[in-house]
Scaffold this motif. Sequence first.
Motif, PDB file in Angstrom:
ATOM      1  N   ASN A  88       0.835  -1.221   0.000  1.00  0.00           N
ATOM      2  CA  ASN A  88       0.000   0.000   0.000  1.00  0.00           C
ATOM      3  C   ASN A  88       0.853   1.248   0.000  1.00  0.00           C
ATOM      4  O   ASN A  88       0.560   2.223  -0.678  1.00  0.00           O
ATOM      5  CB  ASN A  88      -0.907   0.016   1.239  1.00  0.00           C
ATOM      6  N   GLN A  89       1.929   1.174   0.780  1.00  0.00           N
ATOM      7  CA  GLN A  89       2.842   2.318   0.870  1.00  0.00           C
ATOM      8  C   GLN A  89       3.541   2.585  -0.471  1.00  0.00           C
ATOM      9  O   GLN A  89       3.705   3.733  -0.875  1.00  0.00           O
ATOM     10  CB  GLN A  89       3.913   2.005   1.909  1.00  0.00           C
ATOM     11  N   ILE A  90       3.914   1.504  -1.164  1.00  0.00           N
ATOM     12  CA  ILE A  90       4.576   1.664  -2.472  1.00  0.00           C
ATOM     13  C   ILE A  90       3.616   2.315  -3.462  1.00  0.00           C
ATOM     14  O   ILE A  90       3.999   3.182  -4.245  1.00  0.00           O
ATOM     15  CB  ILE A  90       5.075   0.290  -3.012  1.00  0.00           C
ATOM     16  N   GLY A  91       2.366   1.860  -3.450  1.00  0.00           N
ATOM     17  CA  GLY A  91       1.370   2.458  -4.348  1.00  0.00           C
ATOM     18  C   GLY A  91       1.024   1.557  -5.513  1.00  0.00           C
ATOM     19  O   GLY A  91       1.552   0.454  -5.637  1.00  0.00           O
ATOM     20  N   PRO A  92       0.157   2.024  -6.407  1.00  0.00           N
ATOM     21  CA  PRO A  92      -0.309   1.184  -7.507  1.00  0.00           C
ATOM     22  C   PRO A  92       0.811   0.787  -8.469  1.00  0.00           C
ATOM     23  O   PRO A  92       1.706   1.582  -8.737  1.00  0.00           O
ATOM     24  CB  PRO A  92      -1.346   2.063  -8.238  1.00  0.00           C
ATOM     25  N   LEU A  93       0.707  -0.419  -8.966  1.00  0.00           N
ATOM     26  CA  LEU A  93       1.729  -0.989  -9.855  1.00  0.00           C
ATOM     27  C   LEU A  93       1.980  -0.092 -11.065  1.00  0.00           C
ATOM     28  O   LEU A  93       1.043   0.301 -11.773  1.00  0.00           O
ATOM     29  CB  LEU A  93       1.262  -2.372 -10.339  1.00  0.00           C
TER      30      LEU A  93
END
Length: 241
Positions: A88-93
Amino acid sequence: MCSGRVDLEFVLRAFSNGMDGVFIGGCRLNECNYITHGNYHALSMALLCRRIMEHIGLNPARLRIEFMTSGEGILFADLMSQFAGNVNQIGPLGTAEGIKQNELRSKLAEIRKLVPYIKLVKKEKLSSRLEDPEAYDKLFTRNEIDNLFREVTSYYIDPKKCQACMTCAQRCPVEAVISAKNQIHVIDQDKCIKCGTCFEACPPRFGAVTKIAGGPVPPPPPEGERTIVRKKDSSTLKSRS
Ligand code: SF4
Ligand code: SF4
């Protein structure tokens, strides 16, 4: 049944389908019930996949592998919450990495096409049994994976040598050889998975299949110019129209 069954293709397919993260859970290393110790294979595959992700610009932390027993439910729940939080922290692919969706789709499609080739070239390392976590990072290096994609081998049928014996077409696992009786055979480069079977299968007396490392593949003869005309009483090539 076994984490060893989790193929590189499965993971790449999940990302192609838009998954933001992939978690692989395996039995504890060295505690496999079978002689195959598939969890070591899963570990090597995941380490390779993480390098491939780096190569195409994806954050490798989107793929995680952990080992535990079926009795360690709390550990599993903890690891899953931790992983979901990280993803979630990294964000959408793709978006989070600044890669356009179309570009990402085509990069992943290219890599997926090469999975059999990658597995063939890296088969020895993929069967490693890494005991020490400090060795994980060194199994596949960034340079090695960059070179792997830079030097991808293609296969080409030399129209002057092909005798239309059809052996390569019969052995090709993905029907990538365009084949017909008395017709020079041609490899459909879009379908070819670069397994090298045709190279091995072409009879040495013909030696018509050649390997091309990292360079462009010459175009095949046009469709109307592939007929092999033979002398009546011999199989010697007479002329090609
Ligand atoms: S390398 Fe040859 S046998 Fe393998 S997929 Fe390509 S055409 Fe088929
Ligand atoms: S095996 Fe070799 S000679 Fe036979 S059809 Fe294929 S490329 Fe041509």
